[in-house]
Design an enzyme around this catalytic site. Structure first.
Site, PDB file in Angstrom:
ATOM      1  N   HIS A   1     -27.225  87.585 -29.850  1.00 14.26           N
ATOM      2  CA  HIS A   1     -25.932  87.286 -29.217  1.00 14.26           C
ATOM      3  C   HIS A   1     -25.781  85.797 -28.887  1.00 14.26           C
ATOM      4  O   HIS A   1     -24.968  85.432 -28.045  1.00 14.26           O
ATOM      5  CB  HIS A   1     -25.746  88.139 -27.956  1.00 14.26           C
ATOM      6  CG  HIS A   1     -25.534  89.600 -28.242  1.00 14.26           C
ATOM      7  ND1 HIS A   1     -25.559  90.584 -27.282  1.00 14.26           N
ATOM      8  CD2 HIS A   1     -25.290  90.247 -29.417  1.00 14.26           C
ATOM      9  CE1 HIS A   1     -25.345  91.776 -27.839  1.00 14.26           C
ATOM     10  NE2 HIS A   1     -25.188  91.599 -29.134  1.00 14.26           N
TER      11      HIS A   1
ATOM     12  N   CYS B   1     -18.786  66.961 -31.171  1.00 14.85           N
ATOM     13  CA  CYS B   1     -19.901  67.611 -31.866  1.00 14.85           C
ATOM     14  C   CYS B   1     -20.874  66.540 -32.353  1.00 14.85           C
ATOM     15  O   CYS B   1     -20.459  65.557 -32.983  1.00 14.85           O
ATOM     16  CB  CYS B   1     -19.338  68.411 -33.047  1.00 14.85           C
ATOM     17  SG  CYS B   1     -20.600  69.027 -34.175  1.00 14.85           S
TER      18      CYS B   1
ATOM     19  N   ASN C   1     -36.863 101.144 -19.216  1.00  9.64           N
ATOM     20  CA  ASN C   1     -35.616 100.745 -18.560  1.00  9.64           C
ATOM     21  C   ASN C   1     -35.599 101.266 -17.130  1.00  9.64           C
ATOM     22  O   ASN C   1     -36.272 102.238 -16.804  1.00  9.64           O
ATOM     23  CB  ASN C   1     -34.416 101.327 -19.332  1.00  9.64           C
ATOM     24  CG  ASN C   1     -33.136 100.540 -19.091  1.00  9.64           C
ATOM     25  OD1 ASN C   1     -33.151  99.307 -19.140  1.00  9.64           O
ATOM     26  ND2 ASN C   1     -32.036 101.218 -18.826  1.00  9.64           N
ATOM     27  N   LEU C   2     -34.816 100.604 -16.293  1.00  8.85           N
ATOM     28  CA  LEU C   2     -34.741 101.015 -14.890  1.00  8.85           C
ATOM     29  C   LEU C   2     -34.294 102.463 -14.776  1.00  8.85           C
ATOM     30  O   LEU C   2     -34.786 103.214 -13.947  1.00  8.85           O
ATOM     31  CB  LEU C   2     -33.771 100.094 -14.149  1.00  8.85           C
ATOM     32  CG  LEU C   2     -33.773 100.160 -12.637  1.00  8.85           C
ATOM     33  CD1 LEU C   2     -35.142  99.838 -12.065  1.00  8.85           C
ATOM     34  CD2 LEU C   2     -32.733  99.198 -12.066  1.00  8.85           C
TER      35      LEU C   2
HETATM   36  N1  APR Z   1     -35.897  96.502 -15.123  1.00 11.23           N
HETATM   37  C1  APR Z   1     -35.536  97.233 -16.202  1.00 11.23           C
HETATM   38  N2  APR Z   1     -34.255  97.534 -16.469  1.00 11.23           N
HETATM   39  C2  APR Z   1     -33.315  97.072 -15.639  1.00 11.23           C
HETATM   40  C3  APR Z   1     -33.618  96.298 -14.492  1.00 11.23           C
HETATM   41  C4  APR Z   1     -34.991  96.028 -14.247  1.00 11.23           C
HETATM   42  N3  APR Z   1     -35.396  95.304 -13.190  1.00 11.23           N
HETATM   43  N4  APR Z   1     -32.453  96.002 -13.856  1.00 11.23           N
HETATM   44  C5  APR Z   1     -31.478  96.557 -14.578  1.00 11.23           C
HETATM   45  N5  APR Z   1     -31.978  97.212 -15.636  1.00 11.23           N
HETATM   46  C6  APR Z   1     -31.272  97.952 -16.688  1.00 11.23           C
HETATM   47  C7  APR Z   1     -30.029  98.643 -16.197  1.00 11.23           C
HETATM   48  O1  APR Z   1     -30.345  99.942 -15.702  1.00 11.23           O
HETATM   49  C8  APR Z   1     -29.191  98.716 -17.478  1.00 11.23           C
HETATM   50  O2  APR Z   1     -29.474  99.901 -18.199  1.00 11.23           O
HETATM   51  O3  APR Z   1     -30.853  97.036 -17.652  1.00 11.23           O
HETATM   52  C9  APR Z   1     -29.678  97.498 -18.268  1.00 11.23           C
HETATM   53  C10 APR Z   1     -28.708  96.342 -18.319  1.00 11.23           C
HETATM   54  O4  APR Z   1     -27.543  96.758 -18.970  1.00 11.23           O
HETATM   55  P1  APR Z   1     -26.349  95.740 -19.259  1.00 11.23           P
HETATM   56  O5  APR Z   1     -26.046  94.969 -18.026  1.00 11.23           O
HETATM   57  O6  APR Z   1     -25.250  96.527 -19.872  1.00 11.23           O
HETATM   58  O7  APR Z   1     -26.969  94.688 -20.297  1.00 11.23           O
HETATM   59  P2  APR Z   1     -27.238  94.822 -21.843  1.00 11.23           P
HETATM   60  O8  APR Z   1     -27.534  96.223 -22.241  1.00 11.23           O
HETATM   61  O9  APR Z   1     -28.238  93.779 -22.186  1.00 11.23           O
HETATM   62  O10 APR Z   1     -25.843  94.398 -22.461  1.00 11.23           O
HETATM   63  C11 APR Z   1     -25.709  94.292 -23.842  1.00 11.23           C
HETATM   64  O11 APR Z   1     -23.415  93.652 -23.692  1.00 11.23           O
HETATM   65  O12 APR Z   1     -21.817  92.436 -22.530  1.00 11.23           O
HETATM   66  C12 APR Z   1     -22.598  92.484 -23.678  1.00 11.23           C
HETATM   67  O13 APR Z   1     -23.280  90.707 -25.036  1.00 11.23           O
HETATM   68  C13 APR Z   1     -23.505  91.301 -23.781  1.00 11.23           C
HETATM   69  O14 APR Z   1     -25.797  91.169 -24.521  1.00 11.23           O
HETATM   70  C14 APR Z   1     -24.891  91.898 -23.722  1.00 11.23           C
HETATM   71  C15 APR Z   1     -24.666  93.286 -24.228  1.00 11.23           C
END
Ligand code: APR
Length: 229
Positions: A105, A132, A197-198
Site C-alpha cells: 500500500h 519532484c 490477531n487481537l
Molecule cells: N495486536 C494484534 N492485532 C491488533 C492489535 C494488537 N496489539 N491491535 C489491533 N489489532 C487488530 C485489530 O483487531 C484489527 O483486526 O489489527 C486489525 C487492524 O485492522 P485495520 O485497522 O482494519 O487495519 P488493516 O487490516 O491493516 O487495514 C487494511 O485498509 O484502510 C486500508 O489501506 C488501509 O492498509 C490498510 C488496509
C-alpha cells in the site's frame, strides 16, 4: 520452509500507530473516503497533504515493538525463505531490521510524482508543493495506494504465495482486498495458514489455525517456537 507473512495496522498498534478501523469507524478523526481516495485528493489536496504530512512526522515519535523485532530475528535465521508483505505505510519493519519487506500500500516516506510517475524517497512535508527531484514538476502526492488504486508488487506477492509452505497473517482485520484474499490463495496453493490477531479477523475461518491476543506477545512466541525447532 518458505514463509510469507502479511502484516496490517495491528502489528504497529503497540508502537502507538493508530489502526484504521477504530470503534468510531474514523481514521484519526477522518472518514477514510475523505483522505484515502484519489477523488479526495483532487477535491481537497491540502487536507489530504496535511493528513499524511502529520502521519509522516509522527513516525519520528514511534519505535518498532517486540513483534517487528521478532520478524527481523526470523529473517536473520530464514534469509530469503521469508518475505514480509505489509499493508502498513510506516517504516517500523525496516527500522527493526527487516529487509525483505514489500509495502503493497505504499510508504509514508516516499512521494509519487503525478508528472513523471516516478517514486522518490521523501521524509519531509508535501503540502507546500515541492518540486519532484526527478522531473522538477510540482506534482508530488503521497506514495500511498488509495481505495480504487492498484496495490504495488502484486506479481511478486502472488509468486511468493504460490511457493509458500506457511502463510501467516498478523494484525489485520481482513476487510480490504486483495490482501484479505491472500489466505485463500495461499491455502489453495498448499500452504498451511496461521492468523495472529487481537481478535478474530473477518477471514478467520479460512485459516488452518488462529491465535488471538496482542501481536507484541503472540509474534515473539510464534517466532521463538519456530526457531527452537
Ligand atoms: N495486536 C494484534 N492485532 C491488533 C492489535 C494488537 N496489539 N491491535 C489491533 N489489532 C487488530 C485489530 O483487531 C484489527 O483486526 O489489527 C486489525 C487492524 O485492522 P485495520 O485497522 O482494519 O487495519 P488493516 O487490516 O491493516 O487495514 C487494511 O485498509 O484502510 C486500508 O489501506 C488501509 O492498509 C490498510 C488496509
Amino acid at each position: 520452509m518458505r514463509i510469507v507473512v502479511l502484516t496490517g495496522a495491528g502489528i504497529s498498534a503497540e508502537s502507538g500507530v493508530p489502526t484504521f478501523r477504530d470503534a468510531d469507524g474514523l481514521w484519526e478523526g477522518h472518514r477514510v473516503e475523505d483522505v484515502a481516495t484519489p477523488q479526495a485528493y483532487d477535491l481537497k489536496p491540502t487536507t489530504v497533504h496535511r493528513f499524511y504530512d502529520a502521519r509522516r512526522s509522527a513516525l519520528l515519535q514511534v519505535e518498532p515493538n517486540q513483534a517487528h523485532h521478532a520478524l527481523a530475528r526470523l529473517e536473520e535465521s530464514c534469509g530469503d525463505q521469508l518475505l514480509v508483505v505489509t499493508q502498513n505505510i510506516d517504516d517500523l519493519h525496516e527500522r527493526a531490521g527487516s529487509s525483505r519487506v514489500l509495502h503493497m500500500h505504499g510508504e509514508l516516506n516516499s512521494a509519487l510524482c503525478r508528472g513523471c510517475r516516478q517514486r522518490s524517497r521523501w521524509t519531509s512535508d508535501l503540502v507546500d508543493h515541492p518540486p519532484c527531484p526527478r522531473c522538477g514538476v510540482s506534482e508530488l502526492r503521497p506514495d500511498v495506494v488509495w481505495f480504487g488504486e492498484i496495490p504495488y508488487e502484486m506479481d511478486r506477492i502472488h509468486d511468493a504465495l504460490l511457493r509458500a509452505d506457511l502463510f501467516v497473517s498478523i494484525g489485520t482485520a481482513g476487510a480490504v482486498y486483495p490482501a484479505a484474499g491472500f489466505v485463500q490463495a495461499a491455502a489453495s496453493y498448499g500452504a498451511r495458514t496461521l492468523e495472529l490477531n487481537l481478535q478474530p479477523s473477518e477471514g478467520t475461518d479460512y485459516f488452518s489455525e488462529a491465535r488471538h491476543g496482542p501481536a507484541g506477545e503472540l509474534v515473539p512466541a510464534w517466532v521463538e517456537s519456530l526457531l527452537s525447532r
